[in-house]
Write a protein that holds these residues in place. Structure first.
Motif, PDB file in Angstrom:
ATOM      1  N   LEU A 341       0.854  -1.187   0.000  1.00 25.49           N
ATOM      2  CA  LEU A 341       0.000   0.000   0.000  1.00 25.49           C
ATOM      3  C   LEU A 341       0.891   1.239   0.000  1.00 25.49           C
ATOM      4  O   LEU A 341       1.496   1.597   1.003  1.00 25.49           O
ATOM      5  N   HIS A 374      -0.730  -0.989  -4.769  1.00 26.89           N
ATOM      6  CA  HIS A 374      -1.780   0.027  -4.842  1.00 26.89           C
ATOM      7  C   HIS A 374      -1.205   1.380  -4.437  1.00 26.89           C
ATOM      8  O   HIS A 374      -0.424   1.492  -3.487  1.00 26.89           O
ATOM      9  N   PRO A 376      -2.913   5.609  -4.619  1.00 26.62           N
ATOM     10  CA  PRO A 376      -4.001   6.443  -5.144  1.00 26.62           C
ATOM     11  C   PRO A 376      -3.594   7.454  -6.204  1.00 26.62           C
ATOM     12  O   PRO A 376      -4.449   7.966  -6.933  1.00 26.62           O
ATOM     13  N   VAL A 401      -3.031  -2.809  -8.876  1.00 24.72           N
ATOM     14  CA  VAL A 401      -4.461  -2.946  -8.579  1.00 24.72           C
ATOM     15  C   VAL A 401      -5.054  -1.579  -8.277  1.00 24.72           C
ATOM     16  O   VAL A 401      -4.379  -0.687  -7.764  1.00 24.72           O
ATOM     17  N   LYS A 402      -6.323  -1.419  -8.597  1.00 27.75           N
ATOM     18  CA  LYS A 402      -6.984  -0.134  -8.408  1.00 27.75           C
ATOM     19  C   LYS A 402      -7.670  -0.006  -7.054  1.00 27.75           C
ATOM     20  O   LYS A 402      -8.010   1.102  -6.637  1.00 27.75           O
ATOM     21  N   THR A 403      -7.908  -1.136  -6.384  1.00 23.47           N
ATOM     22  CA  THR A 403      -8.576  -1.069  -5.083  1.00 23.47           C
ATOM     23  C   THR A 403      -7.772  -1.820  -4.030  1.00 23.47           C
ATOM     24  O   THR A 403      -7.055  -2.785  -4.347  1.00 23.47           O
ATOM     25  N   ILE A 404      -7.914  -1.394  -2.803  1.00 21.76           N
ATOM     26  CA  ILE A 404      -7.221  -2.054  -1.697  1.00 21.76           C
ATOM     27  C   ILE A 404      -7.798  -3.444  -1.469  1.00 21.76           C
ATOM     28  O   ILE A 404      -7.061  -4.397  -1.165  1.00 21.76           O
ATOM     29  N   SER A 405      -9.093  -3.582  -1.641  1.00 18.53           N
ATOM     30  CA  SER A 405      -9.733  -4.890  -1.471  1.00 18.53           C
ATOM     31  C   SER A 405      -9.127  -5.916  -2.415  1.00 18.53           C
ATOM     32  O   SER A 405      -8.867  -7.070  -2.033  1.00 18.53           O
ATOM     33  N   GLU A 406      -8.905  -5.511  -3.647  1.00 14.82           N
ATOM     34  CA  GLU A 406      -8.294  -6.413  -4.626  1.00 14.82           C
ATOM     35  C   GLU A 406      -6.861  -6.750  -4.236  1.00 14.82           C
ATOM     36  O   GLU A 406      -6.399  -7.885  -4.427  1.00 14.82           O
ATOM     37  N   GLU A 422      -5.971   7.585   3.466  1.00 15.26           N
ATOM     38  CA  GLU A 422      -6.965   6.519   3.322  1.00 15.26           C
ATOM     39  C   GLU A 422      -6.477   5.199   3.911  1.00 15.26           C
ATOM     40  O   GLU A 422      -7.279   4.346   4.289  1.00 15.26           O
ATOM     41  N   TYR A 423      -5.170   5.020   4.028  1.00 11.19           N
ATOM     42  CA  TYR A 423      -4.648   3.787   4.606  1.00 11.19           C
ATOM     43  C   TYR A 423      -4.820   3.761   6.132  1.00 11.19           C
ATOM     44  O   TYR A 423      -4.725   2.699   6.753  1.00 11.19           O
ATOM     45  N   LEU A 426      -8.832   2.194   7.131  1.00 12.90           N
ATOM     46  CA  LEU A 426      -9.299   0.946   6.529  1.00 12.90           C
ATOM     47  C   LEU A 426     -10.108   0.106   7.512  1.00 12.90           C
ATOM     48  O   LEU A 426      -9.912   0.175   8.729  1.00 12.90           O
TER      49      LEU A 426
END
Length: 468
Positions: A341, A374, A376, A401-406, A422-423, A426
């Motif tokens: 991240l 990831h 942003p 990847v575009k999303t943290i979930s992914e 944003e980290y 979560l």
């Protein structure tokens, strides 16, 4: 040139310094036409993008400044000759990377673009012109610029040629991520030179929004050196607290508590005492290496060795974090998925130069890790460029990847390497369900709450925590 007679400013170089700096000057001085020039047409086209999300530099607040000034009195152009010819002041704000070959390789600054810019100014400037060093430069670079500018021009009489140029040093003191705020509310503006009328002319521009007492005037050499020393001191503090973080981990202390305690001493202060994965960006390492080179050049090896340790400690901290990850994951990351991240060297910028994330990612790829990255603001193309440029015989692979979930799906660990806001917000209970147990979270920025991680059933490590 009379004070307050400045009507046209030109800046050579549309990078992280030139673009934002000239944008703020144009915003605060609507009666002055400001043109930023660059030989890179793609970069200029990007600065002229209607969609401000696509401009080449991300800085909070920059888009609002551009909305007000661009097209009014702020222009981005490849018309180098015409822009220089019209300018009363020419700022040189080009890249000065570390030399990769020849004398001083690995330490000395490569000033070829500065020299090229000076030659362009000498060739195209009309009438009295103030030339301002904005790039971070070795001490006494102004002498080289003066020599180029004072070389007789066959189209101009010798008397006129010697009177045409004044050289000033006006180093930037910007932190990426807060550059616009730093420009609008600077701690100080430093102007170095020996031509009082030129100094007053440049000073009159900053006086539009900067209090008089915050504008410092020095000789050229003090100004050039002050920039290097300022960055060296800041980097030194980062390396110092990172050295303390390692000691905290083995003694049971908490580096955040230690930082708070020593930062409460007004003689020390609390800034730049946050332990992490080390400093990055375009300036700190480059400027210290240049300082090391200068010290050795002038016969001061002990001083050079002192500053060199700051860089060595920074690299050691990144290697230490990488080895810690390896150790916690049973001694191997081969074939394991790790979510990274953050790829920018710090939050609120898209700059990846000397990013700790890059160094740590490369080490993990060499060990065979499968990285899911990831960020942003950093694009997939930029990550590819950085990793591919440094590619060796990797066993690992990486994906954007575009999303943290992914990023965390079936991951063995999450590595927080950039302090994006944003980290810190979560939902770890949700993310933990997607990961492969026993999963880890490595917080190198101290931005998440340990109790949340542990309550979600995840193992947790953070830099400088003696209870790890």
């Amino acid at each position: 040139m009379k004070i307050n007679s400045i009507s046209h400013i030109c800046c050579i170089g549309a990078g992280y310094v030139g673009g934002p700096t000239m944008s703020v000057i144009a915003d605060r001085c609507p009666d002055i036409e400001v043109t930023v020039i660059d030989i890179n047409k793609d970069r200029i086209d990007a600065w002229n993008e209607k969609d401000l999300r696509k401009i080449p530099v991300y800085e909070p607040g920059l888009d609002e400044v551009l909305k007000r000034a661009r097209g009014r009195n702020l222009f981005f152009s490849t018309a180098i000759e015409a822009s220089i010819a019209k300018a009363d002041i020419v700022f040189i704000s080009v890249n000065t990377p570390i030399k990769s070959k020849g004398v001083g390789a690995g330490q000395a600054s490569d000033i070829r673009w500065v020299e090229a810019s000076a030659r362009q100014v000498a060739k195209y400037a009309k009438g009295k012109t103030i030339v301002v060093e904005k790039s971070t430069l070795p001490v006494r670079t102004a002498a080289a610029i003066k020599s180029i500018l004072e070389t007789p021009n066959k189209n101009i009489s010798e008397d006129e040629s010697c009177q045409r140029f004044s050289v000033l040093s006006n180093p930037e003191f910007l932190a990426e991520g807060t550059a616009i705020k730093d420009l609008e509310e600077p701690d100080r503006v430093l102007i170095g030179g020996d031509d009082s009328s030129a100094i007053e002319a440049l000073k009159s521009i900053y006086l539009r929004w900067v209090p008089k007492e915050q504008i410092l005037c020095t000789n050229l050499w003090s100004s050039e050196l002050s920039k290097l020393i300022s960055n060296a001191f800041l980097a030194q503090r980062i390396s110092s607290i990172n050295a303390v973080s390692a000691l905290c981990e083995v003694t049971g202390a908490d580096v955040r508590e230690v930082s708070k305690a020593i930062g409460a001493d007004h003689r020390i202060g609390k800034k730049f005492l946050e332990a992490g994965p080390g400093f990055g960006g375009s300036c700190f390492k480059k400027d210290i290496l240049n300082l090391v080179y200068l010290c050795n050049h002038f016969g001061l090896p002990e001083v050079a060795s002192y500053w060199e340790q700051v860089i060595e400690l920074n690299a050691w901290q990144q290697q230490r974090i990488y080895r810690t990850i390896l150790h916690k994951l049973f001694g191997t990351v081969n074939g394991k998925k790790l979510a990274i991240l953050g790829f920018a060297f710090k939050a609120d910028t898209n700059d990846t130069r000397e990013s700790p994330s890059l160094r740590i990612a490369l080490d993990l790829l060499e060990e065979g890790a499968l990285l899911s990255i990831h960020d942003p603001k950093v694009s997939e193309d930029k990550i590819f460029e950085d990793l591919n440029r440094n590619e060796a015989a990797w066993e690992g692979k990486w994906s954007y990847v575009k999303t943290i979930s992914e990023a965390v799906i079936e991951a063995d660990a999450v590595l927080i390497l950039t302090d994006w806001k944003e980290y810190a917000e979560l939902d770890w209970f949700d993310l933990a369900k997607k990961m492969r147990a026993p999963a880890w979270v490595f917080d190198t920025r101290s931005i998440v709450e340990p109790s949340q991680i542990k309550s979600a059933g995840l193992n947790f490590w953070r830099v400088g925590d003696g209870v790890n």
